[in-house]
Design an enzyme around this catalytic site. Structure first.
Site, PDB file in Angstrom:
ATOM      1  N   ASP A  40       0.868  -1.183   0.000  1.00  0.00           N
ATOM      2  CA  ASP A  40       0.000   0.000   0.000  1.00  0.00           C
ATOM      3  C   ASP A  40       0.899   1.225   0.000  1.00  0.00           C
ATOM      4  O   ASP A  40       2.039   1.156   0.462  1.00  0.00           O
ATOM      5  CB  ASP A  40      -0.906   0.012   1.257  1.00  0.00           C
ATOM      6  CG  ASP A  40      -2.184   0.823   1.055  1.00  0.00           C
ATOM      7  OD1 ASP A  40      -2.076   2.050   0.824  1.00  0.00           O
ATOM      8  OD2 ASP A  40      -3.278   0.243   1.132  1.00  0.00           O
ATOM      9  N   ASP A  56       3.969   2.921  -4.269  1.00  0.00           N
ATOM     10  CA  ASP A  56       2.863   3.257  -5.157  1.00  0.00           C
ATOM     11  C   ASP A  56       2.748   2.216  -6.267  1.00  0.00           C
ATOM     12  O   ASP A  56       3.748   1.633  -6.700  1.00  0.00           O
ATOM     13  CB  ASP A  56       3.102   4.645  -5.773  1.00  0.00           C
ATOM     14  CG  ASP A  56       1.828   5.205  -6.363  1.00  0.00           C
ATOM     15  OD1 ASP A  56       1.146   5.990  -5.665  1.00  0.00           O
ATOM     16  OD2 ASP A  56       1.488   4.845  -7.517  1.00  0.00           O
ATOM     17  N   SER A 116     -15.765  -4.237  -9.740  1.00  0.00           N
ATOM     18  CA  SER A 116     -16.868  -3.543  -9.083  1.00  0.00           C
ATOM     19  C   SER A 116     -18.141  -3.749  -9.875  1.00  0.00           C
ATOM     20  O   SER A 116     -18.116  -3.925 -11.101  1.00  0.00           O
ATOM     21  CB  SER A 116     -16.572  -2.043  -9.014  1.00  0.00           C
ATOM     22  OG  SER A 116     -17.729  -1.319  -8.636  1.00  0.00           O
ATOM     23  N   TYR A 143     -14.756   5.416 -13.336  1.00  0.00           N
ATOM     24  CA  TYR A 143     -14.332   4.375 -12.389  1.00  0.00           C
ATOM     25  C   TYR A 143     -14.766   3.000 -12.896  1.00  0.00           C
ATOM     26  O   TYR A 143     -13.964   2.055 -12.918  1.00  0.00           O
ATOM     27  CB  TYR A 143     -14.954   4.685 -11.017  1.00  0.00           C
ATOM     28  CG  TYR A 143     -14.899   3.556 -10.022  1.00  0.00           C
ATOM     29  CD1 TYR A 143     -13.689   3.155  -9.469  1.00  0.00           C
ATOM     30  CD2 TYR A 143     -16.071   2.894  -9.623  1.00  0.00           C
ATOM     31  CE1 TYR A 143     -13.656   2.109  -8.542  1.00  0.00           C
ATOM     32  CE2 TYR A 143     -16.038   1.868  -8.702  1.00  0.00           C
ATOM     33  CZ  TYR A 143     -14.821   1.472  -8.166  1.00  0.00           C
ATOM     34  OH  TYR A 143     -14.778   0.448  -7.261  1.00  0.00           O
TER      35      TYR A 143
HETATM   36  N1  LIG Z   1     -15.754  -1.093  -0.567  1.00  0.00           N
HETATM   37  C1  LIG Z   1     -16.599  -1.462  -1.516  1.00  0.00           C
HETATM   38  O1  LIG Z   1     -17.795  -1.623  -1.280  1.00  0.00           O
HETATM   39  C2  LIG Z   1     -16.092  -1.769  -2.914  1.00  0.00           C
HETATM   40  C3  LIG Z   1     -17.040  -2.029  -3.915  1.00  0.00           C
HETATM   41  C4  LIG Z   1     -16.603  -2.350  -5.196  1.00  0.00           C
HETATM   42  C5  LIG Z   1     -15.257  -2.411  -5.459  1.00  0.00           C
HETATM   43  N2  LIG Z   1     -14.347  -2.125  -4.482  1.00  0.00           N
HETATM   44  C6  LIG Z   1     -12.922  -2.163  -4.835  1.00  0.00           C
HETATM   45  O2  LIG Z   1     -12.205  -2.832  -3.807  1.00  0.00           O
HETATM   46  C7  LIG Z   1     -10.924  -2.238  -3.651  1.00  0.00           C
HETATM   47  C8  LIG Z   1     -10.713  -1.836  -2.198  1.00  0.00           C
HETATM   48  O3  LIG Z   1     -11.724  -0.923  -1.829  1.00  0.00           O
HETATM   49  P1  LIG Z   1     -11.768  -0.231  -0.384  1.00  0.00           P
HETATM   50  O4  LIG Z   1     -13.188   0.129  -0.142  1.00  0.00           O
HETATM   51  O5  LIG Z   1     -11.029  -1.046   0.599  1.00  0.00           O
HETATM   52  O6  LIG Z   1     -10.967   1.119  -0.704  1.00  0.00           O
HETATM   53  P2  LIG Z   1      -9.950   1.935   0.226  1.00  0.00           P
HETATM   54  O7  LIG Z   1      -9.810   3.270  -0.410  1.00  0.00           O
HETATM   55  O8  LIG Z   1     -10.352   1.849   1.659  1.00  0.00           O
HETATM   56  O9  LIG Z   1      -8.583   1.117   0.038  1.00  0.00           O
HETATM   57  C9  LIG Z   1      -7.777   1.267  -1.111  1.00  0.00           C
HETATM   58  C10 LIG Z   1      -6.334   1.242  -0.676  1.00  0.00           C
HETATM   59  O10 LIG Z   1      -5.530   1.375  -1.854  1.00  0.00           O
HETATM   60  C11 LIG Z   1      -4.455   2.233  -1.549  1.00  0.00           C
HETATM   61  N3  LIG Z   1      -4.042   2.884  -2.807  1.00  0.00           N
HETATM   62  C12 LIG Z   1      -4.777   3.705  -3.585  1.00  0.00           C
HETATM   63  N4  LIG Z   1      -4.063   4.097  -4.647  1.00  0.00           N
HETATM   64  C13 LIG Z   1      -2.839   3.519  -4.523  1.00  0.00           C
HETATM   65  C14 LIG Z   1      -1.667   3.551  -5.302  1.00  0.00           C
HETATM   66  N5  LIG Z   1      -1.600   4.299  -6.430  1.00  0.00           N
HETATM   67  N6  LIG Z   1      -0.598   2.848  -4.903  1.00  0.00           N
HETATM   68  C15 LIG Z   1      -0.644   2.110  -3.754  1.00  0.00           C
HETATM   69  N7  LIG Z   1      -1.743   2.043  -2.962  1.00  0.00           N
HETATM   70  C16 LIG Z   1      -2.822   2.736  -3.355  1.00  0.00           C
HETATM   71  C17 LIG Z   1      -4.980   3.242  -0.552  1.00  0.00           C
HETATM   72  O11 LIG Z   1      -3.927   3.796   0.234  1.00  0.00           O
HETATM   73  C18 LIG Z   1      -5.958   2.391   0.264  1.00  0.00           C
HETATM   74  O12 LIG Z   1      -5.348   1.883   1.446  1.00  0.00           O
HETATM   75  C19 LIG Z   1     -10.854  -1.091  -4.641  1.00  0.00           C
HETATM   76  O13 LIG Z   1     -10.186  -1.527  -5.815  1.00  0.00           O
HETATM   77  C20 LIG Z   1     -12.304  -0.779  -4.942  1.00  0.00           C
HETATM   78  O14 LIG Z   1     -12.471  -0.213  -6.232  1.00  0.00           O
HETATM   79  C21 LIG Z   1     -14.737  -1.780  -3.228  1.00  0.00           C
END
Ligand SMILES: NC(=O)c1ccc[n+]([C@@H]2O[C@H](COP(=O)([O-])OP(=O)(O)OC[C@H]3O[C@@H](n4cnc5c(N)ncnc54)[C@H](O)[C@@H]3O)[C@@H](O)[C@H]2O)c1
Length: 273
Positions: A40, A56, A116, A143
């Site tokens: 992360d 990153d 998603s 997205y």
């Molecule tokens: N939460 C939901 O209901 C949901 C629904 C559909 C899809 N998703 C997908 O699941 C995944 C996780 O979602 P979440 O809700 O835990 O999101 P979140 O934002 O809580 O977690 C995402 C993590 O990715 C890290 N991150 C972002 N960009 C980055 C980069 N360029 N390099 C390194 N790290 C990076 C962030 O620091 C964060 O810790 C995502 O891909 C999201 O699109 C989530």
């Protein structure tokens, strides 16, 4: 590279480990037998002694260090909702490409990709029956377009390089179902069920490429669990009661509010770069 189920003794790389779903999985996958390494750009700050590579997704050297020796990758890191194009492009287009490339270079056998529902958000609710998990792309946002890209990229790495890839079209993954929206409560994915679904995808012996709904056994569910069950998933949770209230625009679409005009490119702002 083999498409056989990931070795339960093998380490799994969890990208996005510091995020919401990453935290749910850090708390649950070790009890299911998986050793974890995190990746992360934000360090985990809740006391979890998880081995981490902080970097990153656009840093290929950091991704090489993260992927070295792992049996599988669970790819959660990225921009998790609609945003201006430069943000989506860097995290979800470039970042997802760099992640798959690092996985290929490291000989990782399997990737579980957090797609998603918004990859297919403009799909209307069928008049009867359940909606198949692999319904054709119909993104509701940039997205959602980026999640279609990630699914297509996964398919490419399966066909060209023999990786095994599962794409989870996640609904609304949260500790509790939505208290405000019946449509959102219908697409709830519980913390235990996201862990169970990822565990099934990591184990499934015959996985090559699969698209699954990420949803719990909610009373009002209309997204099919057949495909996930075929890989061995059994939902243990489900939202029974749905919050009362008037129907909201988009309720009869997969993507719900994301299909409304408020999620247009101009409305989200600053799309050009
Ligand atoms: N939460 C939901 O209901 C949901 C629904 C559909 C899809 N998703 C997908 O699941 C995944 C996780 O979602 P979440 O809700 O835990 O999101 P979140 O934002 O809580 O977690 C995402 C993590 O990715 C890290 N991150 C972002 N960009 C980055 C980069 N360029 N390099 C390194 N790290 C990076 C962030 O620091 C964060 O810790 C995502 O891909 C999201 O699109 C989530």
């Amino acid at each position: 590279v083999t498409s056989a189920g990931a070795d339960a003794d093998g380490t799994v790389l969890l990208t996005g480990a510091a995020g919401r779903i990453g935290t749910m999985l850090r708390e649950r996958l070790p009890a299911l037998g998986w050793g974890l390494r995190g990746f992360d750009r934000t360090p985990v700050d809740d006391g979890d002694p998880l081995p981490m590579v902080v970097g990153d997704l656009t840093d290929s050297a950091a991704l090489d260090a993260a992927c070295a020796g792992v049996a599988a990758v669970v790819h959660l890191a990225g921009q998790p909702t609609e945003a201006p194009w430069p943000v989506i492009r860097e995290a979800n287009i470039e970042g997802t490409f760099q992640l798959f490339e690092a996985a290929r270079r490291a000989g990782v056998a399997r990737v579980v990709y957090a797609s998603s529902n918004h990859a297919v958000g403009f799909t209307p609710r069928p008049p009867a029956g359940e909606l198949a998990a692999d319904v054709a792309p119909r993104p509701d946002t940039l997205y959602g377009v980026s999640k279609v890209f990630g699914e297509a990229l996964g398919r490419y790495y399966v066909d060209r390089y023999g990786l095994a890839v599962a794409c989870l079209r996640i609904g609304n993954c949260a500790p509790e179902p939505s208290p405000e929206s019946a449509a959102d409560a219908r697409v709830w994915l519980s913390p235990n069920d996201v862990a169970g679904l990822v565990d099934a995808c990591l184990h499934a012996p015959d996985l090559r490429f699969a698209i699954l709904w990420g949803v719990s056994a909610n009373a009002g569910r209309w997204w099919s669990l057949r495909e996930a069950e075929a890989l061995g998933f059994r939902a243990t949770d489900g939202a029974d009661a749905e919050p009362a209230g008037p129907a909201q625009p988009g309720d009869d679409m997969v993507g719900r509010a994301f299909t409304t005009p408020a999620y247009g490119i101009e409305e989200i702002g600053a799309p050009r770069s």
